[in-house]
Design a protein around this motif. Structure first.
Motif, PDB file in Angstrom:
ATOM      1  N   ALA A  86       0.833  -1.205   0.000  1.00 21.43           N
ATOM      2  CA  ALA A  86       0.000   0.000   0.000  1.00 21.43           C
ATOM      3  C   ALA A  86       0.869   1.257   0.000  1.00 21.43           C
ATOM      4  O   ALA A  86       0.593   2.222  -0.728  1.00 21.43           O
ATOM      5  CB  ALA A  86      -0.927  -0.008   1.205  1.00 21.43           C
ATOM      6  N   GLU A  87       1.921   1.225   0.794  1.00 18.97           N
ATOM      7  CA  GLU A  87       2.825   2.383   0.838  1.00 18.97           C
ATOM      8  C   GLU A  87       3.549   2.558  -0.486  1.00 18.97           C
ATOM      9  O   GLU A  87       3.694   3.676  -0.985  1.00 18.97           O
ATOM     10  CB  GLU A  87       3.837   2.190   1.971  1.00 18.97           C
ATOM     11  N   ARG A  88       3.981   1.443  -1.069  1.00 21.36           N
ATOM     12  CA  ARG A  88       4.680   1.537  -2.355  1.00 21.36           C
ATOM     13  C   ARG A  88       3.734   1.976  -3.461  1.00 21.36           C
ATOM     14  O   ARG A  88       4.102   2.767  -4.327  1.00 21.36           O
ATOM     15  CB  ARG A  88       5.322   0.195  -2.703  1.00 21.36           C
ATOM     16  N   ASP A  89       2.500   1.482  -3.443  1.00 22.45           N
ATOM     17  CA  ASP A  89       1.507   1.907  -4.436  1.00 22.45           C
ATOM     18  C   ASP A  89       1.285   3.413  -4.361  1.00 22.45           C
ATOM     19  O   ASP A  89       1.175   4.088  -5.384  1.00 22.45           O
ATOM     20  CB  ASP A  89       0.187   1.177  -4.209  1.00 22.45           C
ATOM     21  N   ARG A  90       1.208   3.925  -3.139  1.00 24.85           N
ATOM     22  CA  ARG A  90       0.991   5.356  -2.948  1.00 24.85           C
ATOM     23  C   ARG A  90       2.176   6.159  -3.492  1.00 24.85           C
ATOM     24  O   ARG A  90       1.994   7.176  -4.167  1.00 24.85           O
ATOM     25  CB  ARG A  90       0.783   5.643  -1.461  1.00 24.85           C
ATOM     26  N   ALA A  91       3.388   5.685  -3.222  1.00 22.52           N
ATOM     27  CA  ALA A  91       4.588   6.396  -3.680  1.00 22.52           C
ATOM     28  C   ALA A  91       4.692   6.384  -5.207  1.00 22.52           C
ATOM     29  O   ALA A  91       5.002   7.412  -5.825  1.00 22.52           O
ATOM     30  CB  ALA A  91       5.827   5.758  -3.055  1.00 22.52           C
ATOM     31  N   LEU A  92       4.430   5.230  -5.825  1.00 24.94           N
ATOM     32  CA  LEU A  92       4.525   5.131  -7.279  1.00 24.94           C
ATOM     33  C   LEU A  92       3.444   5.977  -7.953  1.00 24.94           C
ATOM     34  O   LEU A  92       3.703   6.642  -8.962  1.00 24.94           O
ATOM     35  CB  LEU A  92       4.400   3.682  -7.723  1.00 24.94           C
ATOM     36  N   ALA A  93       2.224   5.948  -7.400  1.00 24.88           N
ATOM     37  CA  ALA A  93       1.145   6.748  -7.970  1.00 24.88           C
ATOM     38  C   ALA A  93       1.451   8.238  -7.852  1.00 24.88           C
ATOM     39  O   ALA A  93       1.143   9.022  -8.760  1.00 24.88           O
ATOM     40  CB  ALA A  93      -0.178   6.427  -7.277  1.00 24.88           C
ATOM     41  N   SER A  94       2.079   8.639  -6.752  1.00 28.62           N
ATOM     42  CA  SER A  94       2.440  10.048  -6.568  1.00 28.62           C
ATOM     43  C   SER A  94       3.478  10.481  -7.595  1.00 28.62           C
ATOM     44  O   SER A  94       3.388  11.568  -8.179  1.00 28.62           O
ATOM     45  CB  SER A  94       2.983  10.262  -5.149  1.00 28.62           C
ATOM     46  N   SER A  95       4.472   9.624  -7.825  1.00 32.23           N
ATOM     47  CA  SER A  95       5.499   9.932  -8.821  1.00 32.23           C
ATOM     48  C   SER A  95       4.882  10.021 -10.215  1.00 32.23           C
ATOM     49  O   SER A  95       5.178  10.943 -10.987  1.00 32.23           O
ATOM     50  CB  SER A  95       6.587   8.858  -8.793  1.00 32.23           C
ATOM     51  N   PHE A  96       4.002   9.080 -10.527  1.00 33.90           N
ATOM     52  CA  PHE A  96       3.339   9.076 -11.837  1.00 33.90           C
ATOM     53  C   PHE A  96       2.462  10.313 -11.991  1.00 33.90           C
ATOM     54  O   PHE A  96       2.425  10.932 -13.063  1.00 33.90           O
ATOM     55  CB  PHE A  96       2.491   7.804 -11.966  1.00 33.90           C
ATOM     56  N   SER A  97       1.763  10.678 -10.924  1.00 42.58           N
ATOM     57  CA  SER A  97       0.884  11.844 -10.965  1.00 42.58           C
ATOM     58  C   SER A  97       1.679  13.121 -11.255  1.00 42.58           C
ATOM     59  O   SER A  97       1.273  13.955 -12.074  1.00 42.58           O
ATOM     60  CB  SER A  97       0.148  11.977  -9.629  1.00 42.58           C
ATOM     61  N   ARG A  98       2.824  13.264 -10.595  1.00 42.91           N
ATOM     62  CA  ARG A  98       3.673  14.435 -10.845  1.00 42.91           C
ATOM     63  C   ARG A  98       4.162  14.443 -12.289  1.00 42.91           C
ATOM     64  O   ARG A  98       4.213  15.498 -12.943  1.00 42.91           O
ATOM     65  CB  ARG A  98       4.864  14.435  -9.885  1.00 42.91           C
TER      66      ARG A  98
END
Length: 343
Positions: A86-98
């Motif tokens: 869950a933490e990694r999903d959040r981090a990857l989605a944040s990077s992709f969003s940026r």
């Protein structure tokens, strides 16, 4: 369109790519290790570009997505067996969003999960909803498809269902076996993912998708038993089986590891049923009933025609060293008194 595809080595992404090519689109596929795509029949094309990179590298993603009109986000860390998925999903989605905010992409398409928000929502399904919010923060319109169990050869949930029914004439299960769900065929999931590109009404929409039938997981097991041609399975639900015990049991009986089975098992306690008719109103289609979806999937397995599998995504135990995992080799030899020609 020129499409930026993440998750091309995964279960859904690997099947979506050739369908997008059939519609005339051009693909830019981001893969952590491009060599995982070398044996895919759709890769040798002048409309396919494979880019090696990691979603955590925001500048690299921006560069890879340059000139693309649409981006598909089909990444899920749970498939790698990571306990902090869950933490990694959040981090990857944040990077992709940026990265999407800085790119020329005008539309994001994401496949998430059904399940009503609330204190009892499992970590797996809650993570799917959190990724939705993170992607929407990019400012780029997001089309989110929310699905329950996907019925298709090679999917983790389908393989768990098949192995449990196939190997156990009698089984003790958690009480979630009586939870209602609305499974959907992978054929229909892919149809929605492709068709939405041609319907502007879906841009920025949250669309719940499911098959034509609502049934319990016990009824789903019964249908699997019938399609496999097996005798009646005896299922005894017990309230004392925890997700941890369930995951260990699933790991013992099926090829799916406990690390992946646990979040899936926790999610089974949540009812996952479509709550509106938006999908049929916006994108009408005759979805396959569970019986037909299971039958088709089993035929694929029987004829060794499984296009993609859950186990192909991410570095997992069993992958070769270059994928970040471990290579297991079993060598056996015997000397016989015969010529090579005779053998």
């Amino acid at each position: 369109m020129k499409i930026f595809l993440t998750g091309a080595t995964g279960y859904i992404g690997g099947r979506l790519a050739p369908l997008l090519l059939e519609r005339g689109h051009e693909l830019v596929c981001l893969a952590r290790d491009p060599r995982k795509l070398h044996d895919r029949g759709w890769v040798p094309s002048d409309r396919v570009t494979i880019v090696g990179g990691d979603l955590a590298d925001t500048p690299g993603v921006v560069q890879a997505a340059q000139g693309c009109d649409v981006a598909y986000y089909l990444v899920h860390s749970m498939e790698s067996g990571s306990h902090d998925f869950a933490e990694r999903d959040r981090a990857l989605a944040s990077s992709f969003s940026r990265a999407m905010r800085e790119s020329e992409v005008e539309h994001i398409v994401y496949l998430g999960g059904l399940g009503e928000l609330g204190p009892d929502l499992s970590e797996h399904l809650r993570s799917r909803r959190e990724v939705e919010r993170v992607l929407e923060s990019s400012g780029v319109p997001v089309t989110t498809f929310r699905a329950a169990m996907i019925l298709g050869s090679g999917s983790a949930s389908f393989e768990i269902l098949r192995y449990l029914v196939e190997r156990l004439p009698a089984m003790v299960t958690p009480k979630w076996v009586n939870t209602r769900c609305q499974p959907i065929s992978v054929v229909d999931v892919l149809g929605y993912l492709v068709d939405c590109l041609e319907l502007t009404e879906t841009t920025g929409a949250d669309v719940e998708i499911g098959g034509p039938a609502v049934l319990t997981y016990r009824e789903l097991m019964d249908e699997m038993q019938r399609q496999l041609g097996l005798s009646k399975r005896f299922i005894v639900p017990l309230p004392v089986l925890t997700p941890r015990l369930s995951s260990l049991w699933i790991g013992l009986v099926t090829p799916v590891s406990p690390a992946i089975a646990r979040p899936l098992a926790e999610g089974l306690r949540n009812e996952v049923v479509v709550t509106n008719d938006d999908a049929q109103r916006l994108m009408p289609r005759h979805t396959l009933p569970p019986r037909e979806a299971i039958r088709r999937a089993l035929e694929r397995v029987a004829h060794n025609e499984v296009a993609t599998r859950w186990s192909a995504a991410g570095p997992i135990p069993g992958d070769p060293d270059w994928a970040g995992g471990t290579s297991f080799v079993d060598q056996r030899a015997i000397t016989i008194d015969a010529t090579a020609h005779d053998v």
